[in-house]
Every structure is written in C-alpha cells, then in structure tokens.
Design an enzyme around this catalytic site. Sequence first.
Site, PDB file in Angstrom:
ATOM      1  N   SER A  12       0.899  -1.168   0.042  1.00 45.82           N
ATOM      2  CA  SER A  12      -0.128  -0.040  -0.063  1.00 45.82           C
ATOM      3  C   SER A  12       0.910   1.180   0.112  1.00 45.82           C
ATOM      4  CB  SER A  12      -0.815  -0.183   1.321  1.00 45.82           C
ATOM      5  OG  SER A  12      -1.526   1.229   1.548  1.00 45.82           O
ATOM      6  N   HIS A  37      -1.439  -1.444  -4.025  1.00 46.36           N
ATOM      7  CA  HIS A  37      -2.625  -0.850  -3.616  1.00 46.36           C
ATOM      8  C   HIS A  37      -2.641   0.492  -3.460  1.00 46.36           C
ATOM      9  CE1 HIS A  37      -5.917  -1.820  -0.827  1.00 46.36           C
ATOM     10  NE2 HIS A  37      -5.315  -0.675   0.051  1.00 46.36           N
ATOM     11  N   ASP A  39      -4.745   3.835  -1.939  1.00 48.58           N
ATOM     12  CA  ASP A  39      -5.870   4.246  -1.107  1.00 48.58           C
ATOM     13  C   ASP A  39      -6.250   5.780  -1.520  1.00 48.58           C
ATOM     14  OD1 ASP A  39      -6.157   2.070   0.855  1.00 48.58           O
ATOM     15  OD2 ASP A  39      -4.080   2.491   1.258  1.00 48.58           O
ATOM     16  N   MET A  41      -8.940   8.280  -0.485  1.00 50.34           N
ATOM     17  CA  MET A  41      -9.753   8.943   0.807  1.00 50.34           C
ATOM     18  C   MET A  41     -10.062  10.303   0.341  1.00 50.34           C
ATOM     19  SD  MET A  41      -7.381   7.733   3.852  1.00 50.34           S
ATOM     20  CE  MET A  41      -6.354   6.295   3.853  1.00 50.34           C
ATOM     21  N   HIS A  71      -8.479   1.273  -3.680  1.00 50.25           N
ATOM     22  CA  HIS A  71      -9.305   1.274  -2.510  1.00 50.25           C
ATOM     23  C   HIS A  71      -9.987   2.312  -2.094  1.00 50.25           C
ATOM     24  CE1 HIS A  71      -9.421   0.068   2.229  1.00 50.25           C
ATOM     25  NE2 HIS A  71     -10.682   0.188   1.375  1.00 50.25           N
ATOM     26  N   MET A  73     -11.795   4.488  -0.374  1.00 50.42           N
ATOM     27  CA  MET A  73     -12.685   4.895   0.784  1.00 50.42           C
ATOM     28  C   MET A  73     -13.129   6.675   0.887  1.00 50.42           C
ATOM     29  SD  MET A  73      -9.640   3.785   3.235  1.00 50.42           S
ATOM     30  CE  MET A  73      -8.584   3.645   1.912  1.00 50.42           C
ATOM     31  N   MET A 142     -11.717  -5.657   5.814  1.00 54.48           N
ATOM     32  CA  MET A 142     -10.726  -4.527   6.674  1.00 54.48           C
ATOM     33  C   MET A 142     -10.406  -5.260   7.806  1.00 54.48           C
ATOM     34  SD  MET A 142      -9.920  -2.065   4.487  1.00 54.48           S
ATOM     35  CE  MET A 142      -9.006  -1.173   5.548  1.00 54.48           C
ATOM     36  N   GLY A 147      -9.095   4.448   7.181  1.00 55.09           N
ATOM     37  CA  GLY A 147      -8.484   5.627   7.330  1.00 55.09           C
ATOM     38  C   GLY A 147      -6.990   6.031   7.407  1.00 55.09           C
ATOM     39  N   ASP A 180      -6.643  -6.059   4.727  1.00 53.53           N
ATOM     40  CA  ASP A 180      -6.055  -4.631   4.530  1.00 53.53           C
ATOM     41  C   ASP A 180      -5.774  -4.151   6.059  1.00 53.53           C
ATOM     42  OD1 ASP A 180      -4.923  -2.378   3.958  1.00 53.53           O
ATOM     43  OD2 ASP A 180      -6.673  -1.488   2.778  1.00 53.53           O
ATOM     44  N   GLY A 202       1.189  -1.822   4.148  1.00 57.72           N
ATOM     45  CA  GLY A 202       1.536  -0.575   4.009  1.00 57.72           C
ATOM     46  C   GLY A 202       3.035  -0.119   4.758  1.00 57.72           C
TER      47      GLY A 202
HETATM   48  C1  DX5 Z   1      -6.026   2.099   5.841  1.00 58.78           C
HETATM   49  C2  DX5 Z   1      -5.559   1.747   4.165  1.00 58.78           C
HETATM   50  C3  DX5 Z   1      -4.418   0.661   4.389  1.00 58.78           C
HETATM   51  C4  DX5 Z   1      -3.228   1.066   4.829  1.00 58.78           C
HETATM   52  C5  DX5 Z   1      -2.764  -0.055   5.580  1.00 58.78           C
HETATM   53  O1  DX5 Z   1      -7.292   2.626   5.629  1.00 58.78           O
HETATM   54  O2  DX5 Z   1      -6.583   1.112   3.393  1.00 58.78           O
HETATM   55  O3  DX5 Z   1      -4.424   0.262   2.919  1.00 58.78           O
HETATM   56  O4  DX5 Z   1      -2.368   1.425   4.049  1.00 58.78           O
HETATM   57  O5  DX5 Z   1      -1.783   0.346   6.327  1.00 58.78           O
HETATM   58  P1  DX5 Z   1      -0.998  -0.856   7.228  1.00 58.78           P
HETATM   59  O6  DX5 Z   1      -0.395  -1.942   6.467  1.00 58.78           O
HETATM   60  O7  DX5 Z   1       0.223   0.059   7.677  1.00 58.78           O
HETATM   61  O8  DX5 Z   1      -1.928  -1.177   8.268  1.00 58.78           O
HETATM   62 ZN    ZN Z   2      -6.448   0.247   1.842  1.00 55.74          ZN
END
Ligand code: DX5
Ligand code: ZN
Length: 229
Positions: A12, A37, A39, A41, A71, A73, A142, A147, A180, A202
């Site tokens: 991510s 991946h 994200d 937001m 992804h 959000m 999830m 977030g 994730d 991530g």
């Molecule tokens: C959080 C994201 C993830 C995030 C995960 O809302 O959707 O993709 O990057 O981060 P880690 O792997 O650090 O939990």
């Molecule tokens: Zn994500």
Amino acid sequence: MPHPSHVKIGPSILAADFARLGEEVEAAARGGADYIHVDVMDGDFVPPITFGSQMIEAIKPYAGGLPLVIHMMVTEPARQVEDIAKAGGDIIVIHAEACADLAGTVAAIRKAGVQAGIAVKPETPIDPILPFLDDIATALLMTVNPGYGGQPYIPEVEIKIAEMRKLIDERGVDVDIEVDGGINENTIEQVVQAGARLLVAGTAVYGRPEPVPERIALLRELADGALAD
Ligand code: DX5
Ligand code: ZN
C-alpha cells in the site's frame, strides 16, 4: 512474470514517501509485488484526503504492468469510477457502507471495463458482499478501521475471513479474499490460515530501514509457509 506462490502481496503506497511516489511504486513492482494497492480517501467517508485519478495516472507507468487495486474510501464512489478506470485503475474496490446503491455501483465499475471489489469495515458483516460473488474479483475484509496506516490488526476479523473462505469454496467462485490493515510479519500467517489470499501491507513494506524488496520477500515467505501448513 507471475509468482509461483498462491498468495498475492499488495504493498500500500499510503505508507510510501509521497515526494518520491514513482520510485516507490517502481521499487515494489520490481521488488516482487503482485499488485499495487492505492488508497483513495475523500475526507468524508474517512477523515483524510489522499489522492485521485490524476495521481493514479501519474504512477501507472511506474507499476511495470502490475494491476493497480484502487481502494475507494469514498462516499458514493460511483461518481469517480469512470475517471479512475480511464486513469489506469485495474480493480476498483468500493465500501459497502459508502454506497446507497451497491448493485448500481458494481454495475458502473464493470461498465467502465474494469474489475470490481467490495470492502467492508471490521464491524460490518460479510452479508452485503454475498449477492455479488459472481460479479466481483475481490472481497476486501478490512482488518483495521479504514483511514490510517500503521494501526493494530483486529484479530476478530478472522471469523469473517473463514466464513467468506467457506462460502467462496462452496460456490466455486473466483473471488480473492483481500485483507488490509495491520498486516505484518506478526499477523500475516494468521490471515492466510483463516483464508485470505490478497495481502495488503503499508507500513510493513515502506518506510523501513530494509529495502522494499526484502520486506516483500519476508512477507511472502511467511505467507507461503502458512499456506503449506
Ligand atoms: C488504511 C488503508 C490501508 C493502509 C494499511 O485505511 O486502507 O491500505 O495503507 O496500512 P498498514 O499496512 O500500515 O496497516
Ligand atoms: Zn487500503
């Protein structure tokens, strides 16, 4: 080239250095990732704002042909679907909680010529995903509240992963269970044993003293080991 392993690792880029995003994507793509991946937001479905279709278009050439899993959000993501597909998103994953018309949104993604996925937060049951198992490529369960990166893994989600694994196997559909949030060397074996096959990481991949390829290799080794058990 596809990996011989049966798990897929998706770094991510939320945890990457945004000032060097192209290089960071390239490091994962050349370093053994199966997909990237991304994200998105919107400051509404989740508090932060990250990036959208222009950023996706900018990083696409650095992914070396690996699929970009987007992804979303985002509240009512249907409005962004076409732009994101055009920008190079390969799988668009929307949150069941974010769509008034989930069926319509899944249909819009497929109409845009890309694959669809449905995500649920840790406290949301898998039920809203079930009517779409023939239409989606990934079911994202999830393992943190969406977030932010770097949050602790929520082990209770394993019950949902196992439940989803059973249903997918019974129905014989081609849907990957994606997880994730909080996936790292301490938690990856548990999610694989529960039935997850697309593993997002991530902070376990980026921003570490070790190079990105080394972190991906470690996660893959542990995940493959858990699959063989
Ligand atoms: C959080 C994201 C993830 C995030 C995960 O809302 O959707 O993709 O990057 O981060 P880690 O792997 O650090 O939990
Ligand atoms: Zn994500």
